[in-house]
Motif scaffolding. Sequence first.
Motif, PDB file in Angstrom:
ATOM      1  N   MET A 135     -17.543   6.969  31.394  1.00 49.35           N
ATOM      2  CA  MET A 135     -16.565   7.705  30.565  1.00 49.35           C
ATOM      3  C   MET A 135     -17.605   8.602  29.572  1.00 49.35           C
ATOM      4  O   MET A 135     -16.849   9.817  29.227  1.00 49.35           O
ATOM      5  N   HIS A 136     -17.879   7.815  29.325  1.00 47.92           N
ATOM      6  CA  HIS A 136     -19.265   8.202  28.152  1.00 47.92           C
ATOM      7  C   HIS A 136     -20.143   9.905  28.800  1.00 47.92           C
ATOM      8  O   HIS A 136     -20.477  10.173  27.838  1.00 47.92           O
ATOM      9  N   LEU A 137     -20.306   9.429  29.727  1.00 47.45           N
ATOM     10  CA  LEU A 137     -21.441  10.379  30.452  1.00 47.45           C
ATOM     11  C   LEU A 137     -20.713  11.479  31.013  1.00 47.45           C
ATOM     12  O   LEU A 137     -20.555  12.441  30.380  1.00 47.45           O
ATOM     13  N   LEU A 138     -19.001  12.051  31.235  1.00 48.07           N
ATOM     14  CA  LEU A 138     -18.403  12.722  31.336  1.00 48.07           C
ATOM     15  C   LEU A 138     -17.734  13.903  30.013  1.00 48.07           C
ATOM     16  O   LEU A 138     -17.742  14.824  29.406  1.00 48.07           O
ATOM     17  N   LEU A 139     -17.797  12.283  28.979  1.00 52.20           N
ATOM     18  CA  LEU A 139     -17.393  13.057  28.074  1.00 52.20           C
ATOM     19  C   LEU A 139     -18.342  14.036  27.088  1.00 52.20           C
ATOM     20  O   LEU A 139     -18.511  15.219  26.258  1.00 52.20           O
ATOM     21  N   SER A 140     -19.940  13.996  27.343  1.00 54.35           N
ATOM     22  CA  SER A 140     -21.548  14.539  27.238  1.00 54.35           C
ATOM     23  C   SER A 140     -21.247  15.508  27.602  1.00 54.35           C
ATOM     24  O   SER A 140     -22.091  16.410  26.903  1.00 54.35           O
ATOM     25  N   ILE A 141     -20.691  15.656  28.907  1.00 59.50           N
ATOM     26  CA  ILE A 141     -21.140  17.112  29.521  1.00 59.50           C
ATOM     27  C   ILE A 141     -19.820  18.281  28.830  1.00 59.50           C
ATOM     28  O   ILE A 141     -20.483  19.192  28.435  1.00 59.50           O
ATOM     29  N   ILE A 142     -18.783  17.284  28.971  1.00 59.42           N
ATOM     30  CA  ILE A 142     -17.283  18.543  28.384  1.00 59.42           C
ATOM     31  C   ILE A 142     -18.191  18.685  26.873  1.00 59.42           C
ATOM     32  O   ILE A 142     -18.622  19.748  26.536  1.00 59.42           O
ATOM     33  N   THR A 143     -18.589  17.963  26.239  1.00 59.80           N
ATOM     34  CA  THR A 143     -18.865  18.125  24.616  1.00 59.80           C
ATOM     35  C   THR A 143     -20.542  19.387  24.623  1.00 59.80           C
ATOM     36  O   THR A 143     -20.196  20.011  24.087  1.00 59.80           O
ATOM     37  N   THR A 144     -21.082  18.766  25.695  1.00 63.78           N
ATOM     38  CA  THR A 144     -22.586  19.729  25.911  1.00 63.78           C
ATOM     39  C   THR A 144     -22.316  21.305  25.865  1.00 63.78           C
ATOM     40  O   THR A 144     -22.257  22.109  26.048  1.00 63.78           O
TER      41      THR A 144
ATOM     42  N   ALA B 200     -19.031  22.919  25.870  1.00 62.11           N
ATOM     43  CA  ALA B 200     -18.698  23.313  23.880  1.00 62.11           C
ATOM     44  C   ALA B 200     -19.379  23.769  23.134  1.00 62.11           C
ATOM     45  O   ALA B 200     -19.545  24.725  22.473  1.00 62.11           O
ATOM     46  N   LEU B 201     -20.543  22.978  23.074  1.00 65.70           N
ATOM     47  CA  LEU B 201     -21.958  23.284  21.780  1.00 65.70           C
ATOM     48  C   LEU B 201     -22.668  24.132  22.641  1.00 65.70           C
ATOM     49  O   LEU B 201     -22.849  25.230  21.682  1.00 65.70           O
ATOM     50  N   MET B 202     -22.506  24.763  24.398  1.00 67.37           N
ATOM     51  CA  MET B 202     -23.105  25.735  24.024  1.00 67.37           C
ATOM     52  C   MET B 202     -22.155  27.205  23.923  1.00 67.37           C
ATOM     53  O   MET B 202     -23.121  27.959  24.110  1.00 67.37           O
ATOM     54  N   ALA B 203     -21.096  27.040  23.854  1.00 67.96           N
ATOM     55  CA  ALA B 203     -20.144  28.646  23.456  1.00 67.96           C
ATOM     56  C   ALA B 203     -20.171  28.383  22.202  1.00 67.96           C
ATOM     57  O   ALA B 203     -19.865  29.570  21.558  1.00 67.96           O
ATOM     58  N   TRP B 204     -20.667  27.600  20.908  1.00 66.79           N
ATOM     59  CA  TRP B 204     -20.882  28.329  19.550  1.00 66.79           C
ATOM     60  C   TRP B 204     -22.446  28.866  18.980  1.00 66.79           C
ATOM     61  O   TRP B 204     -21.113  29.588  17.855  1.00 66.79           O
TER      62      TRP B 204
ATOM     63  N   PRO C  38     -18.508  21.682  15.541  1.00 61.07           N
ATOM     64  CA  PRO C  38     -19.622  20.867  15.448  1.00 61.07           C
ATOM     65  C   PRO C  38     -19.947  20.017  14.635  1.00 61.07           C
ATOM     66  O   PRO C  38     -20.003  18.793  14.782  1.00 61.07           O
ATOM     67  N   VAL C  39     -19.372  19.978  13.077  1.00 61.47           N
ATOM     68  CA  VAL C  39     -19.773  18.685  12.979  1.00 61.47           C
ATOM     69  C   VAL C  39     -17.966  17.972  13.185  1.00 61.47           C
ATOM     70  O   VAL C  39     -18.497  16.611  13.147  1.00 61.47           O
ATOM     71  N   GLY C  40     -17.032  18.796  13.193  1.00 56.82           N
ATOM     72  CA  GLY C  40     -16.243  17.593  13.097  1.00 56.82           C
ATOM     73  C   GLY C  40     -15.961  17.499  14.551  1.00 56.82           C
ATOM     74  O   GLY C  40     -15.488  15.478  15.299  1.00 56.82           O
ATOM     75  N   ILE C  41     -16.747  17.255  15.730  1.00 56.98           N
ATOM     76  CA  ILE C  41     -16.794  16.736  17.075  1.00 56.98           C
ATOM     77  C   ILE C  41     -17.656  15.659  16.567  1.00 56.98           C
ATOM     78  O   ILE C  41     -17.048  14.309  17.220  1.00 56.98           O
ATOM     79  N   PHE C  42     -18.638  15.960  16.004  1.00 56.12           N
ATOM     80  CA  PHE C  42     -19.676  14.744  15.801  1.00 56.12           C
ATOM     81  C   PHE C  42     -19.378  14.273  15.232  1.00 56.12           C
ATOM     82  O   PHE C  42     -19.152  12.515  15.405  1.00 56.12           O
ATOM     83  N   ILE C  43     -18.309  13.911  13.565  1.00 57.14           N
ATOM     84  CA  ILE C  43     -17.486  13.430  13.252  1.00 57.14           C
ATOM     85  C   ILE C  43     -16.673  12.166  13.804  1.00 57.14           C
ATOM     86  O   ILE C  43     -16.886  10.944  13.487  1.00 57.14           O
ATOM     87  N   LEU C  44     -16.080  12.543  14.827  1.00 53.37           N
ATOM     88  CA  LEU C  44     -14.913  11.573  15.731  1.00 53.37           C
ATOM     89  C   LEU C  44     -16.140  11.008  16.459  1.00 53.37           C
ATOM     90  O   LEU C  44     -15.470   9.961  16.470  1.00 53.37           O
ATOM     91  N   PHE C  45     -17.129  11.575  17.020  1.00 54.56           N
ATOM     92  CA  PHE C  45     -17.453  11.095  17.808  1.00 54.56           C
ATOM     93  C   PHE C  45     -18.458   9.443  17.216  1.00 54.56           C
ATOM     94  O   PHE C  45     -18.372   8.464  17.639  1.00 54.56           O
ATOM     95  N   GLY C  46     -18.972   9.929  15.889  1.00 54.66           N
ATOM     96  CA  GLY C  46     -20.190   9.055  15.100  1.00 54.66           C
ATOM     97  C   GLY C  46     -18.284   7.692  14.824  1.00 54.66           C
ATOM     98  O   GLY C  46     -18.329   6.203  14.990  1.00 54.66           O
TER      99      GLY C  46
END
Length: 144
Positions: free
Chosen positions: A1-10, A12-16, A49-57
Motif C-alpha cells: 500500500m505504501h508503494l502505491l501511495l509513494s508512486i501516486i505522490t511522486t 503529483a509532485l512531478m506536476a508541481w 507539497p507541504v500539505g502532502i508531507f505534513i499529512l504523511f507525517g
Amino acid sequence: MHLLLSIITTFALMAWPLMVMMSPMMLAAPGAVDNKAAVLSVMLFLLFPVGIFILFGLFGINYLGINSFLLAKISAVVVCIVFVVFGYSSLFINMIKGVPNSGYAVVNNTVYFSGTVISGADPDSFITYDSKDYENEHSTSLYA
C-alpha cells in the motif's frame, strides 16, 4: 500500500514544477493582482507539497524512506523561495497593508505605483483616475 501511495505522490509532485511555471498566468487577468482571493488561491495552490508531507507525517508514513516532516520543512523552504522569486510574497504583503498591486494609489498619505512608494510625490495634490468613470477601461489606474 505504501508503494502505491509513494508512486501516486511522486506523480503529483512531478506536476508541481509545471504548476509553478504556469502560476503567473493565474494572475494575468486585469485586476487579478489586486484580488485577495486570487493571490491567496495561487499561494495555497503552490503549497500542496507541504500539505502532502505534513499529512504523511501525521499518519506516520515515510516518503521513500525519508521522514515526511523533514520533507515538509524542505518543501516549505522551496515554496518560500518560489514566493519571493515570483513576487507573490510582496503581493501578499501589499494586500495586508491595503496597497493596490497595480496602478496608482494614495494610502496613508503615501503615493504608490504598482505597490512601490513614489518618493517625493505630494499625496494631497495627487489625483488618480477611476475606471468607473471610463466604462470598462482597465488601464485607467495607470494614469494619475
